[in-house]
Structures are given as C-alpha cells and as structure tokens.
Design a protein around this motif. Structure first.
Motif, PDB file in Angstrom:
ATOM      1  N   ALA A 190       0.839  -1.208   0.000  1.00 49.29           N
ATOM      2  CA  ALA A 190       0.000   0.000   0.000  1.00 49.29           C
ATOM      3  C   ALA A 190       0.867   1.248   0.000  1.00 49.29           C
ATOM      4  CB  ALA A 190      -0.926  -0.008   1.208  1.00 49.29           C
ATOM      5  N   ALA A 191       1.941   1.246   0.758  1.00 50.11           N
ATOM      6  CA  ALA A 191       2.842   2.404   0.801  1.00 50.11           C
ATOM      7  C   ALA A 191       3.512   2.626  -0.548  1.00 50.11           C
ATOM      8  CB  ALA A 191       3.887   2.213   1.894  1.00 50.11           C
ATOM      9  N   GLY A 213       3.338   5.844  -4.592  1.00 51.11           N
ATOM     10  CA  GLY A 213       4.164   6.353  -5.684  1.00 51.11           C
ATOM     11  C   GLY A 213       3.364   6.575  -6.947  1.00 51.11           C
ATOM     12  N   ASN A 214       2.221   5.885  -7.076  1.00 49.14           N
ATOM     13  CA  ASN A 214       1.368   6.068  -8.249  1.00 49.14           C
ATOM     14  C   ASN A 214       0.755   7.456  -8.311  1.00 49.14           C
ATOM     15  OD1 ASN A 214       1.907   3.460  -9.059  1.00 49.14           O
ATOM     16  ND2 ASN A 214       0.107   2.622  -8.037  1.00 49.14           N
ATOM     17  N   LEU A 215       0.839   8.191  -7.219  1.00 45.69           N
ATOM     18  CA  LEU A 215       0.349   9.569  -7.210  1.00 45.69           C
ATOM     19  C   LEU A 215       1.316  10.504  -7.928  1.00 45.69           C
ATOM     20  CD1 LEU A 215      -0.796   9.587  -3.499  1.00 45.69           C
ATOM     21  CD2 LEU A 215      -2.301   9.704  -5.510  1.00 45.69           C
ATOM     22  N   LEU A 216       2.503   9.984  -8.231  1.00 44.27           N
ATOM     23  CA  LEU A 216       3.550  10.765  -8.895  1.00 44.27           C
ATOM     24  C   LEU A 216       3.833  10.198 -10.279  1.00 44.27           C
ATOM     25  CD1 LEU A 216       6.060  10.946  -5.891  1.00 44.27           C
ATOM     26  CD2 LEU A 216       4.419  12.711  -6.609  1.00 44.27           C
ATOM     27  N   GLY A 217       4.347  11.027 -11.152  1.00 48.18           N
ATOM     28  CA  GLY A 217       4.766  10.582 -12.472  1.00 48.18           C
ATOM     29  C   GLY A 217       6.095   9.844 -12.412  1.00 48.18           C
ATOM     30  N   ASP A 218       6.508   9.307 -13.546  1.00 50.78           N
ATOM     31  CA  ASP A 218       7.743   8.516 -13.627  1.00 50.78           C
ATOM     32  C   ASP A 218       8.974   9.302 -13.188  1.00 50.78           C
ATOM     33  OD1 ASP A 218       6.382   6.281 -14.534  1.00 50.78           O
ATOM     34  OD2 ASP A 218       6.769   6.706 -16.644  1.00 50.78           O
ATOM     35  N   VAL A 219       9.120  10.520 -13.671  1.00 50.32           N
ATOM     36  CA  VAL A 219      10.302  11.329 -13.320  1.00 50.32           C
ATOM     37  C   VAL A 219      10.338  11.583 -11.817  1.00 50.32           C
ATOM     38  CG1 VAL A 219      11.417  13.587 -13.606  1.00 50.32           C
ATOM     39  CG2 VAL A 219      10.493  12.390 -15.600  1.00 50.32           C
ATOM     40  N   ALA A 220       9.193  11.867 -11.249  1.00 48.45           N
ATOM     41  CA  ALA A 220       9.124  12.123  -9.806  1.00 48.45           C
ATOM     42  C   ALA A 220       9.522  10.884  -9.009  1.00 48.45           C
ATOM     43  CB  ALA A 220       7.718  12.583  -9.434  1.00 48.45           C
ATOM     44  N   GLY A 273       4.556  17.050  -4.685  1.00 49.46           N
ATOM     45  CA  GLY A 273       4.473  15.666  -4.228  1.00 49.46           C
ATOM     46  C   GLY A 273       5.846  15.032  -4.068  1.00 49.46           C
ATOM     47  N   THR A 274       6.731  15.336  -4.985  1.00 47.31           N
ATOM     48  CA  THR A 274       8.100  14.811  -4.901  1.00 47.31           C
ATOM     49  C   THR A 274       8.805  15.382  -3.682  1.00 47.31           C
ATOM     50  OG1 THR A 274       8.145  14.700  -7.310  1.00 47.31           O
ATOM     51  CG2 THR A 274      10.262  14.504  -6.181  1.00 47.31           C
ATOM     52  N   ARG A 275       8.615  16.670  -3.460  1.00 47.19           N
ATOM     53  CA  ARG A 275       9.217  17.318  -2.288  1.00 47.19           C
ATOM     54  C   ARG A 275       8.732  16.658  -0.993  1.00 47.19           C
ATOM     55  NH1 ARG A 275      11.096  22.087   0.011  1.00 47.19           N
ATOM     56  NH2 ARG A 275       9.875  22.813   1.767  1.00 47.19           N
ATOM     57  N   ILE A 276       7.426  16.431  -0.902  1.00 46.31           N
ATOM     58  CA  ILE A 276       6.876  15.805   0.305  1.00 46.31           C
ATOM     59  C   ILE A 276       7.420  14.387   0.472  1.00 46.31           C
ATOM     60  CG2 ILE A 276       4.751  14.914   1.350  1.00 46.31           C
ATOM     61  CD1 ILE A 276       3.336  17.438   0.204  1.00 46.31           C
ATOM     62  N   ALA A 277       7.469  13.613  -0.609  1.00 49.76           N
ATOM     63  CA  ALA A 277       7.992  12.247  -0.521  1.00 49.76           C
ATOM     64  C   ALA A 277       9.462  12.238  -0.096  1.00 49.76           C
ATOM     65  CB  ALA A 277       7.819  11.526  -1.856  1.00 49.76           C
ATOM     66  N   LEU A 278      10.258  13.156  -0.651  1.00 51.06           N
ATOM     67  CA  LEU A 278      11.672  13.225  -0.266  1.00 51.06           C
ATOM     68  C   LEU A 278      11.826  13.613   1.201  1.00 51.06           C
ATOM     69  CD1 LEU A 278      13.164  14.950  -3.419  1.00 51.06           C
ATOM     70  CD2 LEU A 278      13.741  12.660  -2.562  1.00 51.06           C
ATOM     71  N   LEU A 279      11.059  14.581   1.636  1.00 51.90           N
ATOM     72  CA  LEU A 279      11.147  14.970   3.047  1.00 51.90           C
ATOM     73  C   LEU A 279      10.658  13.849   3.959  1.00 51.90           C
ATOM     74  CD1 LEU A 279      10.069  18.714   2.805  1.00 51.90           C
ATOM     75  CD2 LEU A 279      12.359  17.814   3.287  1.00 51.90           C
ATOM     76  N   ALA A 280       9.635  13.113   3.530  1.00 49.10           N
ATOM     77  CA  ALA A 280       9.172  11.970   4.328  1.00 49.10           C
ATOM     78  C   ALA A 280      10.268  10.918   4.462  1.00 49.10           C
ATOM     79  CB  ALA A 280       7.922  11.357   3.696  1.00 49.10           C
ATOM     80  N   ALA A 281      11.084  10.775   3.422  1.00 44.94           N
ATOM     81  CA  ALA A 281      12.167   9.787   3.444  1.00 44.94           C
ATOM     82  C   ALA A 281      13.330  10.225   4.326  1.00 44.94           C
ATOM     83  CB  ALA A 281      12.667   9.539   2.018  1.00 44.94           C
ATOM     84  N   PHE A 282      13.607  11.513   4.383  1.00 41.60           N
ATOM     85  CA  PHE A 282      14.821  11.992   5.057  1.00 41.60           C
ATOM     86  C   PHE A 282      14.581  12.859   6.288  1.00 41.60           C
ATOM     87  CE2 PHE A 282      16.287  10.986   0.833  1.00 41.60           C
ATOM     88  CZ  PHE A 282      17.515  10.398   1.063  1.00 41.60           C
ATOM     89  N   GLY A 286      -8.034  15.198  -0.407  1.00 40.39           N
ATOM     90  CA  GLY A 286      -8.285  14.214   0.646  1.00 40.39           C
ATOM     91  C   GLY A 286      -7.048  13.855   1.449  1.00 40.39           C
ATOM     92  N   ASP A 287      -7.266  13.466   2.690  1.00 38.68           N
ATOM     93  CA  ASP A 287      -6.167  13.043   3.564  1.00 38.68           C
ATOM     94  C   ASP A 287      -5.524  11.738   3.099  1.00 38.68           C
ATOM     95  OD1 ASP A 287      -6.489  15.224   5.242  1.00 38.68           O
ATOM     96  OD2 ASP A 287      -7.718  14.125   6.694  1.00 38.68           O
ATOM     97  N   ALA A 288      -6.308  10.858   2.506  1.00 35.96           N
ATOM     98  CA  ALA A 288      -5.799   9.529   2.136  1.00 35.96           C
ATOM     99  C   ALA A 288      -4.622   9.636   1.176  1.00 35.96           C
ATOM    100  CB  ALA A 288      -6.908   8.679   1.533  1.00 35.96           C
ATOM    101  N   ASP A 289      -4.706  10.516   0.178  1.00 36.80           N
ATOM    102  CA  ASP A 289      -3.602  10.650  -0.774  1.00 36.80           C
ATOM    103  C   ASP A 289      -2.353  11.217  -0.108  1.00 36.80           C
ATOM    104  OD1 ASP A 289      -4.963   9.556  -2.894  1.00 36.80           O
ATOM    105  OD2 ASP A 289      -5.447  11.472  -3.844  1.00 36.80           O
ATOM    106  N   LEU A 290      -2.532  12.126   0.819  1.00 35.18           N
ATOM    107  CA  LEU A 290      -1.379  12.672   1.542  1.00 35.18           C
ATOM    108  C   LEU A 290      -0.704  11.575   2.365  1.00 35.18           C
ATOM    109  CD1 LEU A 290       0.392  15.062   2.426  1.00 35.18           C
ATOM    110  CD2 LEU A 290      -1.298  15.500   4.236  1.00 35.18           C
ATOM    111  N   VAL A 291      -1.500  10.768   3.026  1.00 28.42           N
ATOM    112  CA  VAL A 291      -0.949   9.661   3.820  1.00 28.42           C
ATOM    113  C   VAL A 291      -0.206   8.674   2.914  1.00 28.42           C
ATOM    114  CG1 VAL A 291      -1.557   7.669   5.262  1.00 28.42           C
ATOM    115  CG2 VAL A 291      -2.610   9.897   5.684  1.00 28.42           C
ATOM    116  N   ARG A 292      -0.787   8.355   1.771  1.00 26.18           N
ATOM    117  CA  ARG A 292      -0.132   7.434   0.828  1.00 26.18           C
ATOM    118  C   ARG A 292       1.196   8.006   0.337  1.00 26.18           C
ATOM    119  NH1 ARG A 292      -5.498   7.261  -1.164  1.00 26.18           N
ATOM    120  NH2 ARG A 292      -6.508   5.334  -0.505  1.00 26.18           N
TER     121      ARG A 292
END
Length: 109
Positions: free
Chosen positions: A4-5, A9-16, A53-62, A81-87
């Motif tokens: 599920a986690a 990533g499907n919320l982002l494009g390939d480059v992201a 979205g890429t910025r948020i994912a990177l910050l979530a990782a680091f 929606g909150d669900a996409d942010l959580v994903r």
C-alpha cells in the motif's frame, strides 16, 4: 502494508518516482543540513505538476519534520483528501526503509 505504501508512488509521475528512488540511493540516509532548501533544489527539474508531491515524498524519506503546512496546502490544491497525503508520505518513508533494509541485508551476507 508495504504494498500500500509503495502504491503511493502512483500519485507521482515517472520522473518524480525516479527522483525519489535515486535520491534515496544517492544520499544513503544522510540527513540534509537544511532539508527544506535541499528538497527545493532536488525537485527543480521535476515536472511542475509533480514538484510538491516529490518534495513531500523526499522529506518523508529523510526529514519528515520538515514537511510544512505550506507543503501540505499546496498538495491539497490537487489532492484534497487526507488519504492521498498519507499514501504519499508512506511512499517516501517506505522507499527509505527499503533502501536501509537492502543495505543491512547486503552487509550480513
């Protein structure tokens, strides 16, 4: 749970997605000195629709604590929606977690 986690990533494009996975490998767990500035620099070449979205994912990782209310507000302009942010946050976190798990497995062999 991991599947599920990763689907976040499907919320982002390939480059992201490539930017997130490549950065996780390249940085190898190092905490950025100034996470907000670091993330801005990394997403400059990502298509505009995926930049926040890429910025948020990177910050979530680091550096999850560096995700700002402004980041969330920008994300919610296109994903209210909150669900996409959580994903998305889960995707960043699991990308980093998978990298660490692989490194630990390689070290034990």
């Amino acid at each position: 749970m991991q599947k599920a986690a990763i689907q976040g990533g499907n919320l982002l494009g390939d480059v992201a997605r490539q930017t997130v996975t490549a950065t996780v490998r390249w940085e190898d767990g190092r905490f950025p000195a100034r996470p907000a500035d670091w993330a801005v620099d990394l997403v400059r070449d990502v298509p505009g629709t995926d930049r926040i979205g890429t910025r948020i994912a990177l910050l979530a990782a680091f550096a999850p604590s560096a995700i700002s209310a402004g980041d969330v507000a920008l994300w919610r302009l296109s994903h209210p929606g909150d669900a996409d942010l959580v994903r998305l946050v889960a995707y960043g976190a699991i990308t980093a977690t998978d990298h660490v798990a692989r490194a630990l497995t390689s070290a034990q062999v």
